[in-house]
Scaffold this active site. Structure first.
Site, PDB file in Angstrom:
ATOM      1  NE  ARG A 151      -2.716  -1.669   3.191  1.00 45.84           N
ATOM      2  CZ  ARG A 151      -3.139  -1.561   4.448  1.00 45.84           C
ATOM      3  NH1 ARG A 151      -3.965  -0.591   4.781  1.00 45.84           N
ATOM      4  NH2 ARG A 151      -2.732  -2.410   5.368  1.00 45.84           N
ATOM      5  CB  THR A 203       3.207 -12.986  12.256  1.00 46.77           C
ATOM      6  OG1 THR A 203       1.941 -13.599  12.558  1.00 46.77           O
ATOM      7  CG2 THR A 203       2.936 -11.607  11.664  1.00 46.77           C
ATOM      8  CE1 TYR A 218       4.447  -8.151  14.349  1.00 46.22           C
ATOM      9  CE2 TYR A 218       2.696  -6.575  13.876  1.00 46.22           C
ATOM     10  CZ  TYR A 218       3.100  -7.862  14.210  1.00 46.22           C
ATOM     11  OH  TYR A 218       2.158  -8.832  14.375  1.00 46.22           O
TER      12      TYR A 218
END
Ligand code: UD1
Ligand code: MG
Length: 454
Positions: free
Chosen positions: A15, A79, A100
């Protein structure tokens, strides 16, 4: 206690619509991933492992030479699959902290609190309650309040979607537990991904307590998936930075129009007008005033310095006490202005040492130059420092006066208290106390008549 940090950074970041891997997009002038590293590198006993996939080469090159252990995840299967790649790197006696790479503003203090809640009998999970929890994994608790699981948005029943406490993704447990649980995770779910969140039910089955923690601010756990989220976090970061400077004695005229992309140390009674950008490492003394729309990079700024509107400083640059610069000045690398020196509008300097009290007030280029004290450089003066091949030095000694529109063809020395007449092209040294004029002699023709129109 040993700590193995796992930074998950293999995802693509579709994105962002960018050539640049998502975790390399800058926030406050440095890559997202660099923010994560600075939050974890100070943690007690920490070794940092980074799981990379998309953009791996570019990411590794960006952090070359840093003490990081790179682990590759060749295809992004979820993950838990990402963490699985790191299993061989985990030390048996360590605690493991999972963060993250695209969640840049996590605070060390939040992570420390969590790690204190990890032992042989317990793991730690960072959760947050959001007004709009959509997209996130929801935290499931039993009637006594214990966490019993995490359900991803795509797998959740309608009543589970009503839960506003969500998984931030940040968790910690012992390496021993993680090594036992991970191989048991399958991809039997709506996304056919290996979900790290499945460790919660495995922890429950093993009789572990699940201690939950919340960040001090929601922005700490906000991820960057789009440019809109990136700029929103940038504004948050800048507002925090502005607030902390206000607390330190700096008036930032409008904290919503302030940007610090690096380190900024300040004294007291500093005023920073709107739209200034600080890059790199800057230090500012006391009673300094900075006008609107200045861009200041790598500068050391002394007490009572005044920098007027639209000045651009590309350091390393040093401004000693009581210096005045601008408006519209450009100070390039290795400019040093000694105490009380003044550089005015449309002046460019580079590799220039300007002595105490010296003035270059208008429209000049001073490069590869050493000026003594109380030198006055007139408007339109140029140091011709470049012969097309090499750069040469111009030296102007104490008290010299350079008339307007002078070209100083380097290498050249203008002696102490010497005067150069306006409009001169000086290509030979000027002795102390002398006057040098090097320009065409004026002729006046008093018999001349203007031509008349035919
Ligand atoms: C994950 C959590 C969700 C949580 C949310 C918080 C799972 C299954 N879900 O969901 O509960 O609310 O984060 O943001 O864990 N990554 C890899 N390799 C992979 C997949 C992901 O390195 O194979 C990395 C990504 O680059 C990213 C992070 O892991 O940094 C999270 O991945 P993402 O796909 O954003 O997870 P979510 O679906 O948002
Ligand atoms: Mg995500």
């Amino acid at each position: 206690m040993l700590l193995d940090v796992l930074v998950l950074a293999a995802g693509k970041g579709t994105r962002m619509r960018s050539e640049l891997p998502k975790v390399l997009h800058p926030l406050a002038g440095k890559p997202l991933l660099a923010h994560v590293f600075s939050s974890v590198e100070g943690l007690d006993g920490a070794a940092i492992n980074v799981i990379v996939g998309h953009g791996k080469e570019q990411i590794q090159a960006t952090f070359a030479g840093q003490p990081l252990n790179w682990i590759e995840q060749t295809s992004q299967l979820g993950t838990a699959h990402a963490v699985l790649q790191a299993i061989p790197a985990l030390r048996d006696e360590a605690k493991v902290l999972i963060v993250y790479g695209d969640v840049p503003l996590i605070e060390s203090s939040t992570l420390e609190k969590m790690l204190a809640g990890v032992d042989r009998d317990a793991m730690a999970l960072l959760t947050v309650t959001l007004p709009d929890p959509s997209g996130y994994g929801r935290i499931l608790r039993n009637p006594t309040g214990d966490v019993i699981g995490i359900v991803e948005q795509k797998d959740a029943a309608p009543e589970q979607l009503q839960i506003s406490e969500v998984n931030t993704g940040v968790m910690a447990m012992t390496a021993a537990d993680l090594k036992t649980w991970l191989p048991q995770i399958d991809n039997n779910n709506a996304q056919q991904e290996y979900y790290l969140t499945d460790v919660i039910s495995l922890a429950r089955a093993a009789g572990r307590r699940i201690n939950t923690y919340q960040p001090a601010a929601q922005e700490e756990v906000e991820g960057v998936n789009s440019r809109a989220q990136l700029v929103a976090l940038e504004r948050y970061y800048q507002r925090q930075k502005a607030n902390s400077l206000l607390d330190c004695g700096v008036t930032i005229i409008d904290p919503t129009r302030f940007d610090c992309r690096g380190e900024l140390v300040t004294g007291e009674d500093v005023v920073i007008d709107i739209n200034c950008i600080f890059e790199g490492t800057n230090s500012i003394g006391n009673q300094v005033s900075i006008g609107p729309s200045c861009v200041i990079k790598d500068a050391i700024i002394g007490d009572r310095v005044i920098i007027k509107a639209n000045t651009v400083i590309e350091g390393p640059v040093t401004l000693e006490a009581d210096v005045q610069v601008g408006p519209f000045a450009r100070l390039r690398p290795h400019t040093v202005l000694a105490e009380g020196a003044k550089v005015g509008n449309f002046v460019e300097t580079k590799k220039a040492q300007i002595g105490p009290g010296s003035k270059i007030s208008h429209l000049s280029y001073v490069g590869d130059a050493v000026l003594g004290s109380e030198v006055n450089v007139g408007a339109g003066t140029i140091t011709c420092n470049y012969d097309g091949v090499n750069k040469h030095l111009t030296e102007i000694d104490d008290g010299a006066f350079i008339g307007s529109n002078t070209s100083l063809v380097a290498p050249v020395v203008v002696g102490k208290n010497a005067t150069v007449g306006a409009g001169s092209t000086i290509s030979r040294d000027v002795p102390d106390d002398s006057l040098a004029i090097a320009r065409g002699k004026q002729r006046t023709i008093d018999t001349w008549k203007r031509p008349e129109k035919n």
